[in-house]
Design an enzyme around this catalytic site. Structure first.
Site, PDB file in Angstrom:
ATOM      1  N   PRO A 130      11.172  -2.205   6.145  1.00 17.11           N
ATOM      2  CA  PRO A 130      12.262  -1.853   5.231  1.00 17.11           C
ATOM      3  C   PRO A 130      13.173  -3.022   4.871  1.00 17.11           C
ATOM      4  O   PRO A 130      13.702  -3.090   3.762  1.00 17.11           O
ATOM      5  CB  PRO A 130      13.018  -0.768   6.011  1.00 17.11           C
ATOM      6  N   TRP A 158       5.957   0.878   2.965  1.00 18.41           N
ATOM      7  CA  TRP A 158       5.052   0.705   1.827  1.00 18.41           C
ATOM      8  C   TRP A 158       3.587   0.606   2.257  1.00 18.41           C
ATOM      9  O   TRP A 158       2.826  -0.232   1.761  1.00 18.41           O
ATOM     10  CB  TRP A 158       5.436  -0.520   0.996  1.00 18.41           C
ATOM     11  N   ARG A 269      -7.754   7.222 -35.891  1.00 22.09           N
ATOM     12  CA  ARG A 269      -6.502   7.579 -36.556  1.00 22.09           C
ATOM     13  C   ARG A 269      -6.402   6.889 -37.911  1.00 22.09           C
ATOM     14  O   ARG A 269      -6.604   5.668 -38.012  1.00 22.09           O
ATOM     15  CB  ARG A 269      -5.331   7.153 -35.671  1.00 22.09           C
ATOM     16  N   GLY A 340       1.496   5.391 -30.673  1.00 24.71           N
ATOM     17  CA  GLY A 340       2.715   5.972 -31.217  1.00 24.71           C
ATOM     18  C   GLY A 340       3.245   7.087 -30.328  1.00 24.71           C
ATOM     19  O   GLY A 340       3.240   6.997 -29.104  1.00 24.71           O
ATOM     20  N   GLU A 364       1.699  -6.818  -3.015  1.00 23.49           N
ATOM     21  CA  GLU A 364       0.994  -8.052  -2.608  1.00 23.49           C
ATOM     22  C   GLU A 364       1.839  -9.292  -2.897  1.00 23.49           C
ATOM     23  O   GLU A 364       1.305 -10.372  -3.191  1.00 23.49           O
ATOM     24  CB  GLU A 364      -0.371  -8.173  -3.301  1.00 23.49           C
ATOM     25  N   THR A 366       5.823  -9.954  -4.810  1.00 21.40           N
ATOM     26  CA  THR A 366       6.319  -9.824  -6.178  1.00 21.40           C
ATOM     27  C   THR A 366       5.929 -11.053  -6.995  1.00 21.40           C
ATOM     28  O   THR A 366       5.614 -12.116  -6.452  1.00 21.40           O
ATOM     29  CB  THR A 366       7.848  -9.692  -6.196  1.00 21.40           C
TER      30      THR A 366
END
Length: 392
Positions: A130, A158, A269, A340, A364, A366
């Site tokens: 932690p 984690w 689209r 969209g 792994e 930051t």
């Protein structure tokens, strides 16, 4: 998926084909519901183990497939394009097995690795705490020798597969020496005193369980010490080099999946009488997405090839992790934009890809930590030494 893959052998081609088949038949039909429900797919890892995909980069004598890392990363990418939680799980499992494979005794490897690599035992990696994430040397979890055992106390944050894993590769402090006072232990699930907090409620990768593991007077035999006492930080950092390549590959696959969906949508689209992919403004967005993925993939494979040659690759692993995960965040964000309003709904998977990409920049190490590693390596190597096939 990529139109062309440069694979070194016919066996590697067959592995990619096998992975694509498994991903299409076994993973794709389940991913949406599992991620929506936060259901951990333990059976999928057993299937992947039986198929030989969990032990790809490990030695054949240990029960692995003996594949080069450049092949393993491309297999990971194929899985990630369909189900990132599973691909992350494969990478974390490999990360959990690496200390034993690299630093374990022959007896330890023979005793435990074959079942791990076959998928019978799923691994978790316990390094962060932690208060000690980016600075693992600040960990407080303790392991005290007591006769033929070690007794472990502390908390590990984690933890991917926390509460579901069959074994936990745990880093714990055996002395107060900051860098040489950490050791590595293989702790079986079910050991008295080992417990998992409720899983974290995450933005993405909801099919991958993440929890804090508690160690309250956890007693493990001394033969579960991996490597030597005090070698744990070295083991952890070496493991992370490999894990960062794995996450780089996962990020590439995630981004590729998002691009594939965006291209399909852009072909179907229509606006102003033609498919939107034919409008230059949007076509250029797709082109930039494709270029970002190709550059990230090339960076990750270049680092993997250094590793396969036995050359140093710490800096290159950090470069790959940084480039691939930053690119994945940009590509998935653009994929949402291409679709969209539909991209912002859960009727299409691109919003999930975008949520999943964010954590790739965090775990792994930051991406700020990756930049620190890269800059320090540049400072140390100013002037450089040419190395060819491992010989200076």
């Amino acid at each position: 998926m990529p139109a062309t893959r440069a694979l070194p052998t016919e066996e590697a081609v067959e592995l990619i084909q096998l992975t694509r088949t498994l991903a299409a038949k076994e993973l794709a039909p389940r991913v949406a519901d599992a991620e929506a429900d936060g259901a951990f797919p333990r059976d999928v890892f057993r299937l992947l183990g039986r198929s030989g995909l969990l032990g790809l980069p490990f030695a054949e004598e240990d029960g692995g497939a003996g594949q080069p890392y450049e092949v393993y990363l491309q297999v990971l990418e194929e899985v990630a394009a369909v189900w990132s939680s599973v691909a992350v799980g494969i990478s974390v499992h490999a990360l959990s097995c690496f200390p034993l494979a690299r630093f374990g005794t022959e007896e330890q490897r023979r005793r435990w690795l074959p079942e791990m690599l076959a998928g019978g035992l799923l691994g978790a990696y316990c390094l962060s705490e932690p208060h000690a994430g980016s600075d693992p040397a600040a960990m407080l979890t303790r392991a005290v020798r007591d006769g033929d055992d070690y007794v472990l106390n502390g908390a590990k944050a984690w933890t991917t597969h926390g509460g579901y894993a069959d074994f936990y590769t745990v880093m714990a402090r055996t002395s107060d020496d900051r860098t040489h006072g950490i050791s590595c232990f293989l702790v079986p699930a079910g050991t008295p005193g080992l417990s998992a907090d409720p899983p974290e409620r995450k933005m993405g990768l909801t099919g991958s369980a993440t929890a804090t593991m508690r160690l309250d007077d956890v007693r493990v035999p001394a033969d579960r010490l991996v490597g030597e006492e005090g070698q744990g930080l070295k083991i952890a950092l070496a493991s992370l080099d490999h894990g960062r390549l794995g996450i780089a590959a996962v990020a590439c696959g995630l981004a590729q999946g998002a691009l594939d969906h965006a291209v399909r949508y852009a072909r179907e689209r229509e606006t102003f009488g033609k498919p939107i992919i034919e409008h230059q403004g949007l076509a250029f967005v797709l082109a930039d997405m494709g270029a970002a993925i190709e550059s990230a993939r090339a960076t990750a494979l270049a680092a993997a090839r250094l590793k396969d040659l036995g050359l140093p690759f710490t800096r290159e692993a950090s470069v790959a992790k940084l480039v691939a995960t930053d690119n994945a965040m940009k590509v998935t964000t653009d994929a949402v934009q291409v679709l969209g309003g539909y991209g912002y709904t859960r009727d299409f998977p691109v919003e999930r890809y975008m949520r999943e990409a964010k954590v790739m920049q965090i775990f792994e190490g930051t991406n700020q930590i990756q930049r620190m590693i890269i800059s320090r390596a540049l400072d140390r190597n100013e002037g450089g030494v040419l190395t060819v096939l491992g010989k200076e």
